[in-house]
Design an enzyme around this catalytic site. Structure first.
Site, PDB file in Angstrom:
ATOM      1  N   ASP A  45      -3.035   2.202   6.061  1.00  0.00           N
ATOM      2  CA  ASP A  45      -3.724   1.119   5.304  1.00  0.00           C
ATOM      3  C   ASP A  45      -4.928   0.253   6.058  1.00  0.00           C
ATOM      4  OD1 ASP A  45      -2.258  -1.493   6.699  1.00  0.00           O
ATOM      5  OD2 ASP A  45      -0.830   0.084   6.606  1.00  0.00           O
ATOM      6  N   GLU A 136       5.050 -11.297   3.383  1.00  0.00           N
ATOM      7  CA  GLU A 136       5.508 -11.418   4.669  1.00  0.00           C
ATOM      8  C   GLU A 136       5.601 -12.666   5.337  1.00  0.00           C
ATOM      9  OE1 GLU A 136       3.089  -9.458   7.732  1.00  0.00           O
ATOM     10  OE2 GLU A 136       2.104  -8.586   5.856  1.00  0.00           O
TER      11      GLU A 136
END
Length: 247
Positions: A45, A136
């Site tokens: 990513d 997160e």
């Protein structure tokens, strides 16, 4: 995942919760695939940190899929998104887009709408992964759950997911780690039945899974390696990855 326009989020996250995973094992960076993931399709990513990615080189080094950061909150768009997203497709790498959630800034629905308008779309062409939600530890504050209660966090994620599904026809993949999920959602099982899990854990094994999930679909096992950005694997074959992209 890598942040784009603030000091490194990795250090904040790891310092705040060392049980998420260590960046190294025995002082040595995880440079290779963990043994039990060998043979699975490799991917990565990227965000604006990687700038103009050499996609041909990434493909030659084993990249079979990539998630590209598109947006954050409702105020940030990755300025390299078009080059990264379209470049991956031109190199015949399966690609998708992700959104970094900042739940204390606006509603899940609002952020999902912004994401879809700015790169978070999906098509069943076999080359486009479902949109992904990166949720997160809060990199901007000591309030690691963004000041939201567990119930409000679950509600925020549900709102985001519902809007993505309404706009694209797909539920988002959820990127998270076990410790954050347990702390900030109460280890909610509300999404396991119809959301693919993208698990973050920098170790030789994927470890414990958030409640309700019996397996991960993607595993981010390191934040550096032979591919640009963070290192990932897909839990299946290339044929299964293409089917997952088609929906």
């Amino acid at each position: 995942m890598a942040r784009d326009h603030k000091p490194s989020r990795r250090r904040v996250t790891i310092a705040a919760a060392t049980s998420v995973a260590a960046l190294t094992l025995g002082g040595t960076a995880l440079a290779e695939l963990p043994a039990h993931a060998a043979g699975l399709p490799r991917g990565h990513d990227v965000s604006s940190h990687q700038k103009h990615v050499n996609w041909g080189k990434a493909k030659s080094k084993g990249a079979r899929f990539v998630y590209v950061k598109a947006t954050e909150s409702t105020t940030y768009k990755n300025p390299y998104f078009t080059q990264q997203y379209n470049g991956a497709r031109q190199a015949r790498i399966v690609r998708g887009a992700y959104h970094f959630a900042v739940p204390n800034k606006s509603s899940g629905r609002t952020q999902a709408s912004y994401f879809v308008r700015n790169g978070g779309a999906w098509s069943g062409d076999g080359w486009t992964l479902p949109p992904a939600l990166d949720i997160e530890y809060n990199p901007y504050s000591a309030k690691k759950c963004y000041g939201l209660s567990k119930a409000r966090m679950v509600s925020w994620i549900r709102s985001f997911s519902d809007e993505v599904r309404r706009a694209t026809g797909r539920r988002p993949v959820i990127y998270t780690n076990y410790n954050w999920w347990k702390k900030c959602t109460g280890n909610s099982q509300a999404f396991a039945a119809n959301h693919a899990l993208w698990l973050a854990r920098y170790d030789e094994s994927s470890g414990a899974l958030p409640a309700g999930w019996s397996y991960w679909t993607f595993w981010q096992y390191d934040n550096g390696g032979s591919l640009p950005g963070d290192q990932n694997v897909f839990n299946g074959s290339m044929a299964q990855l293409k089917r997952f992209a088609r929906g």
